[in-house]
Design a protein around this motif. Structure first.
Motif, PDB file in Angstrom:
ATOM      1  N   ARG A  72       3.325   3.763  -2.733  1.00 49.62           N
ATOM      2  CA  ARG A  72       3.010   2.329  -2.640  1.00 49.62           C
ATOM      3  C   ARG A  72       2.595   1.768  -3.995  1.00 49.62           C
ATOM      4  NH1 ARG A  72      -0.798   1.252   2.633  1.00 49.62           N
ATOM      5  NH2 ARG A  72       0.598   2.085   4.238  1.00 49.62           N
ATOM      6  N   GLY A 118       1.772   2.429   8.797  1.00 49.89           N
ATOM      7  CA  GLY A 118       2.497   1.560   9.722  1.00 49.89           C
ATOM      8  C   GLY A 118       2.730   0.227   9.047  1.00 49.89           C
ATOM      9  N   SER A 119       3.313  -0.711   9.781  1.00 47.92           N
ATOM     10  CA  SER A 119       3.614  -2.006   9.159  1.00 47.92           C
ATOM     11  C   SER A 119       2.314  -2.763   8.901  1.00 47.92           C
ATOM     12  CB  SER A 119       4.523  -2.830  10.072  1.00 47.92           C
ATOM     13  OG  SER A 119       3.786  -3.271  11.188  1.00 47.92           O
ATOM     14  N   VAL A 120       2.390  -3.742   7.992  1.00 47.20           N
ATOM     15  CA  VAL A 120       1.213  -4.560   7.684  1.00 47.20           C
ATOM     16  C   VAL A 120       0.659  -5.168   8.975  1.00 47.20           C
ATOM     17  CG1 VAL A 120       0.502  -6.694   6.514  1.00 47.20           C
ATOM     18  CG2 VAL A 120       1.902  -5.015   5.300  1.00 47.20           C
ATOM     19  N   ARG A 175       4.300  -1.123  -6.535  1.00 45.63           N
ATOM     20  CA  ARG A 175       3.620  -2.411  -6.682  1.00 45.63           C
ATOM     21  C   ARG A 175       3.876  -3.042  -8.054  1.00 45.63           C
ATOM     22  NH1 ARG A 175      -2.754  -2.588  -5.245  1.00 45.63           N
ATOM     23  NH2 ARG A 175      -2.914  -1.345  -7.133  1.00 45.63           N
ATOM     24  N   PRO A 178      -8.819   4.251  -0.398  1.00 43.26           N
ATOM     25  CA  PRO A 178      -8.277   4.539  -1.723  1.00 43.26           C
ATOM     26  C   PRO A 178      -7.425   3.390  -2.249  1.00 43.26           C
ATOM     27  CG  PRO A 178      -7.148   5.811  -0.032  1.00 43.26           C
ATOM     28  CD  PRO A 178      -8.285   5.139   0.641  1.00 43.26           C
ATOM     29  N   GLY A 200      -4.295   1.429  -3.051  1.00 39.14           N
ATOM     30  CA  GLY A 200      -2.995   1.466  -2.379  1.00 39.14           C
ATOM     31  C   GLY A 200      -3.086   1.551  -0.872  1.00 39.14           C
ATOM     32  N   ALA A 201      -4.298   1.634  -0.315  1.00 38.83           N
ATOM     33  CA  ALA A 201      -4.444   1.764   1.141  1.00 38.83           C
ATOM     34  C   ALA A 201      -4.070   0.470   1.866  1.00 38.83           C
ATOM     35  CB  ALA A 201      -5.874   2.165   1.490  1.00 38.83           C
ATOM     36  N   GLY A 202      -4.061  -0.640   1.121  1.00 35.91           N
ATOM     37  CA  GLY A 202      -3.723  -1.919   1.757  1.00 35.91           C
ATOM     38  C   GLY A 202      -4.939  -2.820   1.949  1.00 35.91           C
ATOM     39  N   LYS A 203      -6.012  -2.542   1.223  1.00 37.21           N
ATOM     40  CA  LYS A 203      -7.236  -3.338   1.391  1.00 37.21           C
ATOM     41  C   LYS A 203      -6.984  -4.814   1.063  1.00 37.21           C
ATOM     42  CE  LYS A 203      -9.533  -0.807  -1.582  1.00 37.21           C
ATOM     43  NZ  LYS A 203      -8.431   0.144  -1.915  1.00 37.21           N
ATOM     44  N   GLY A 204      -6.348  -5.033  -0.106  1.00 41.49           N
ATOM     45  CA  GLY A 204      -6.100  -6.414  -0.533  1.00 41.49           C
ATOM     46  C   GLY A 204      -5.192  -7.147   0.451  1.00 41.49           C
ATOM     47  N   THR A 205      -4.119  -6.475   0.847  1.00 46.91           N
ATOM     48  CA  THR A 205      -3.149  -7.052   1.783  1.00 46.91           C
ATOM     49  C   THR A 205      -3.838  -7.437   3.093  1.00 46.91           C
ATOM     50  OG1 THR A 205      -1.488  -5.566   0.853  1.00 46.91           O
ATOM     51  CG2 THR A 205      -0.972  -6.551   2.998  1.00 46.91           C
TER      52      THR A 205
HETATM   53  P1  ADP Z   1      -5.377  -1.860  -2.220  1.00 42.72           P
HETATM   54  O1  ADP Z   1      -5.980  -3.241  -2.273  1.00 42.72           O
HETATM   55  O2  ADP Z   1      -6.014  -0.994  -1.165  1.00 42.72           O
HETATM   56  O3  ADP Z   1      -5.252  -1.166  -3.532  1.00 42.72           O
HETATM   57  P2  ADP Z   1      -2.887  -3.304  -1.715  1.00 42.72           P
HETATM   58  O4  ADP Z   1      -3.172  -4.225  -0.591  1.00 42.72           O
HETATM   59  O5  ADP Z   1      -2.813  -3.869  -3.087  1.00 42.72           O
HETATM   60  O6  ADP Z   1      -3.886  -2.036  -1.687  1.00 42.72           O
HETATM   61  O7  ADP Z   1      -1.516  -2.565  -1.354  1.00 42.72           O
HETATM   62  C1  ADP Z   1      -0.946  -1.625  -2.245  1.00 42.72           C
HETATM   63  C2  ADP Z   1       0.572  -1.663  -2.132  1.00 42.72           C
HETATM   64  O8  ADP Z   1       0.971  -1.179  -0.861  1.00 42.72           O
HETATM   65  C3  ADP Z   1       1.141  -3.060  -2.239  1.00 42.72           C
HETATM   66  O9  ADP Z   1       2.350  -2.980  -2.952  1.00 42.72           O
HETATM   67  C4  ADP Z   1       1.391  -3.494  -0.827  1.00 42.72           C
HETATM   68  O10 ADP Z   1       2.470  -4.389  -0.711  1.00 42.72           O
HETATM   69  C5  ADP Z   1       1.717  -2.164  -0.161  1.00 42.72           C
HETATM   70  N1  ADP Z   1       1.264  -2.125   1.223  1.00 42.72           N
HETATM   71  C6  ADP Z   1       0.143  -2.680   1.741  1.00 42.72           C
HETATM   72  N2  ADP Z   1       0.058  -2.436   3.068  1.00 42.72           N
HETATM   73  C7  ADP Z   1       1.163  -1.686   3.389  1.00 42.72           C
HETATM   74  C8  ADP Z   1       1.671  -1.107   4.615  1.00 42.72           C
HETATM   75  N3  ADP Z   1       1.021  -1.231   5.781  1.00 42.72           N
HETATM   76  N4  ADP Z   1       2.816  -0.406   4.549  1.00 42.72           N
HETATM   77  C9  ADP Z   1       3.475  -0.271   3.371  1.00 42.72           C
HETATM   78  N5  ADP Z   1       3.077  -0.787   2.204  1.00 42.72           N
HETATM   79  C10 ADP Z   1       1.933  -1.491   2.197  1.00 42.72           C
END
Ligand code: ADP
Length: 192
Positions: A123, A168-170, A127, A10, A12-17
């Motif tokens: 999250r 959990g943490s990145v 952002r 979904p 906000g799941a952290g895909k981009g990160t």
């Molecule tokens: P997506 O690409 O899935 O939409 P993002 O990578 O843009 O998600 O991350 C969405 C938000 O959540 C960002 O603000 C990011 O900094 C934060 N985030 C990403 N990974 C984590 C994590 N493991 N724990 C907490 N926040 C996170």
């Protein structure tokens, strides 16, 4: 090793990160359809203006447009890749199958990042992107559940789906993903 990986989950799941880290760690091309579309908006092209109107409403950009972007990038690329934010619906998933067959670049694994809904909302509101107001965030999550989540079954049926806990943490999540990809490379079974 030319790894070819979809990263699903979904907003906000952290895909981009995670994809940014993975791309560097494993020498892969990170193809984020969201980033490519936002770059088009930033360039203020005619196409960019159309894309902006769609993104500002929280809607999905047309299948035809996104597919054209993905095809151009993958056709030019000879290393492994990570696809982030694509496919978003079952039509795109079926078209991607055809495209990858055409290019002779079959998918190796679809990683599904799992994060509970309340955490996603927190999250995304933290952002602060221009398309991240609460109403738009909730609409994007609703579209995800209706249109994107069903494609997990498409990959599960092919034995390609692997689920990873995204809480959990990145760094913790990055370690889980790396372990999952290493399992795939060793040919160990997919788990979800
Ligand atoms: P997506 O690409 O899935 O939409 P993002 O990578 O843009 O998600 O991350 C969405 C938000 O959540 C960002 O603000 C990011 O900094 C934060 N985030 C990403 N990974 C984590 C994590 N493991 N724990 C907490 N926040 C996170």
């Amino acid at each position: 090793m030319r790894e070819r990986v979809l990263v699903l989950g979904p907003p906000g799941a952290g895909k981009g990160t995670q994809c940014k880290l993975l791309a560097v760690a494993r020498g892969l091309l990170h193809l984020s359809t969201g980033d490519l579309l936002r770059a088009e908006v930033a360039a203020e092209t005619t196409l960019g203006q159309q894309v902006k109107a769609v993104l500002d409403r929280g809607d999905l950009v047309s299948d035809h447009l996104v597919l054209a972007i993905v095809r151009n990038r993958l056709a030019l690329h000879r290393k492994g890749w990570l696809l982030d934010g694509f496919p978003r619906n079952s039509t795109q998933a079926a078209t991607l199958d055809d495209l990858l067959a055409d290019l002779g670049q079959p998918l190796q694994v679809a990683l599904q990042l799992q994060v509970p809904q309340e955490e996603l909302v927190a999250r995304l509101l933290g952002r602060g992107r221009s398309d991240d107001s609460e109403a738009v965030v909730r609409k994007r999550l609703q579209i995800y559940v209706q249109q994107t989540e069903p494609i997990n079954a498409h990959y599960q049926a092919r034995g390609l789906l692997k689920c990873v806990d995204g809480l959990g943490s990145v760094q913790e999540v990055a370690t889980r993903i790396a372990n999952s990809l290493d399992e795939c490379q060793r040919g160990e079974g997919t788990i979800c």
